[in-house]
Each structure stands twice: as C-alpha cells, then as structure tokens.
Design a protein around this motif. Sequence first.
Motif, PDB file in Angstrom:
ATOM      1  N   ARG A 105      54.788  56.403  21.039  1.00  0.00           N
ATOM      2  CA  ARG A 105      53.394  56.302  21.465  1.00  0.00           C
ATOM      3  C   ARG A 105      53.009  57.398  22.448  1.00  0.00           C
ATOM      4  NH1 ARG A 105      51.497  51.160  23.999  1.00  0.00           N
ATOM      5  NH2 ARG A 105      49.565  52.352  23.947  1.00  0.00           N
ATOM      6  N   ASP A 212      54.891  46.946  22.022  1.00  0.00           N
ATOM      7  CA  ASP A 212      55.795  48.078  22.258  1.00  0.00           C
ATOM      8  C   ASP A 212      57.248  47.642  22.141  1.00  0.00           C
ATOM      9  OD1 ASP A 212      53.729  49.819  22.658  1.00  0.00           O
ATOM     10  OD2 ASP A 212      53.857  49.818  24.847  1.00  0.00           O
ATOM     11  N   GLU A 242      47.000  47.841  17.985  1.00  0.00           N
ATOM     12  CA  GLU A 242      48.424  47.633  18.261  1.00  0.00           C
ATOM     13  C   GLU A 242      48.984  46.521  17.369  1.00  0.00           C
ATOM     14  OE1 GLU A 242      50.121  49.596  20.101  1.00  0.00           O
ATOM     15  OE2 GLU A 242      48.437  50.690  20.980  1.00  0.00           O
TER      16      GLU A 242
END
Length: 380
Positions: A105, A212, A242
């Motif tokens: 990212r 993440d 996301e």
Amino acid sequence: MLVPFSYDKEKKMKLNLEMEIDDNMSVDDLRRKVRRFICVINHEQTIIDHHYVIEKNGKKVAVIGSGPAGITCAGELAKKGYDVTVFEALHKTGGVLSYGIPEFRLPKKLVQSEVDGVAALGVDFETNVVVGRSITIDELQEQGYQGIFVGSGAGLPRFQGIPGENLNGVYAANEFLTRVNLMKGYQFPDHPTPVKVTDTVCVIGAGNVAMDAARTAKRLGAKNVYIVYRRGPEEVPARAEEVHHAKEEGIIFKLLTNPVKIEGEDGWVKSMECVEMELGEPDASGRRRPMVIEGSNFQLDVDTVIMSLGTSPNPLISSTTEGLEVNKWKCIVADEEHGKTSKEGVYAGGDAVTGAATVILAMGAGKAGARGIDEYLSNK
C-alpha cells in the motif's frame, strides 16, 4: 514519443528530463500523466536539486515522533528557520508509515524519500529515544527547547479480554504489522524478530488496519484468512475500497460473529469459540447495537488470531508530564486550530490527540501545530 520536460517549482526545484507519451493521448490523460510524473520524480528523487535558502532564527524546537504529524510539523518549522530535532522511539524513522502500513500500500522507499527531504532542510533525527522514559518533556524544556510538538501516535493496542488471548499465535494487529513491515520477520532467521503465519488466520475487527493485517497474512502464505466482525456489512468501519480489495484477494468475511474464547493446545492457538450476533437498537455511536443470539455458539478452526480492535495513545508521555491534560481515552487535549495543549510551549497533533485516524488528518495536525508553535515563539 519522448518529450523534453522541465519543471521549476517556486525557483526551489528544477528538473530536466524526458517523459514518454502516446501520440493519441487525450489532454486529460496527459495532465494526469504529468502530475503522476512529477510525483514520481519528487518521491524517487530521480534528478532533484534542492536549493532551500533558510535564515535561521536561533530557536530550538523538539518534535516527538517521526510519523506523518511529526515529520510534517518538523518540515514546516525548519522552513521557517527553527532548529528542529525529531525524537523517534523506534530504530527507524517514519512512524506508522514505516511500521504500520504494508509495503503493497505504501512503498517504504517513498517514506524514506519524504524523511530525507525533511532532513535536507536541516532537521536532526534522533532514533531509539523514548520520550517519557529516556527523557521527559520537562527535561527537553530544560535543555533549551522552547517549543515542543507531540506527534507520538496511538500505538497502544486494545484487546477483547476473552480467555486465551495470552496464547502463542495471538497478535495485536500493530504488533503483527510491525513484525512484518519494520522487523522483516518473514525473513527469520536472517532478521531476529520472527512472525509465524499458519494456514488459517482470523483477524478480529473490520477497520482499515484489519484489512491490512488480513491481506498481509494472505501474502505471507495463509490459505484461509477470516475477518470476524460483530456487526453487519453496513457497519463495517473500513473504507469500501479496502473491503473490495480484501474480497478480491480471497479474504473471507464472517460478519455478525463475535469471538468469546480462544482455545489452545500446548500453548498455541488451536481454535476459537464464536457466537452469532443480531443487530438491535442504535447505541450511543449511532450504530445498531450487536446482541448475542442465545445458543448460537460454534467453533472456528484457526491457528493464528490477530486482534484489530483499535489503538489508543501510550500514556507514557502524559503520565510523566505534569500539567498536560488528557481526556478519558488518554488522548492529549489540544486545540484543533493550533495544536495548543494545557502545558505552556507544548503542542500536539495526530493520533496522540484524536486516537487512531488517517495519515492525511495527522499531516494536517502537524501543519496546525507548526503554525501554533511559530506564532507562540514569534511573540517571545
């Protein structure tokens, strides 16, 4: 074709190079390419020559933390002539940009280029300095730092408090990401801090950090990665894009599900007991309150559990600084416009004030803090 390209930004930066474009490219596409091209040059420092002429004013400022709030504040103050020193608790600068956000990212090369750009302004960086332990804010003031900006972030993890959280294989999300991003645990034993990723990983929580962690676990070889969240899809706090990326990569979402116990064997995670939930009336946050469906308990076979339930500021600074006001969440109380705190000469911004938020908001708070410190010291 190759087009000669020259860029002069306020006579401080000049670039001469060639940019490849398509003859059939539209004007809008060309504009986007030029903007992207300039960003690449700025970040990768392909051929940049900085010519900053800064007149020093002889005043010292300390910045605590080298994350987005800290390095933004440091850069702004350095341009105004202050002698700025940034104190970073870890061995590497960048804060959450280095340890929290995955490489896929945010490439770490870009982070380092930003830090290097601030250092080029004359800012000094001191790593492995834990303010509140190695040195206190009061001691920094005694050493002649007339202004202090606290941008120490919110790195203290939260847990559910359920049985089994102390088993091996249970991580806080920021610990897991730090082991991967900063400590390169996936290269153990070449790097001394290991990270163990098993076939089945469960991430508890559904914020951006949870996404993440889940996507990182997938990249490290986990076959099945679950996102377990006690509310429904409408309440998922992560950004829609996301969630979209996570689903594209095969992350399995188990919503309206809440863990109640982590089971272990020989000290390691073996499974997790969960209950199904349903949504009731809205609570104080405005979201519908999740309620347990009685008798809905079930087992989920997992080997690794990652808790992503949010973070709060480490109380180390506030507990060692007399006169520094904090709220009930242990966040530093600071004026939003200038970052001014209850202690004279001390300003704060970013996650240390707001709790876990975004990089953009932290950078904005860093600029506000720089303005506040500049106004304060200009009148002294």
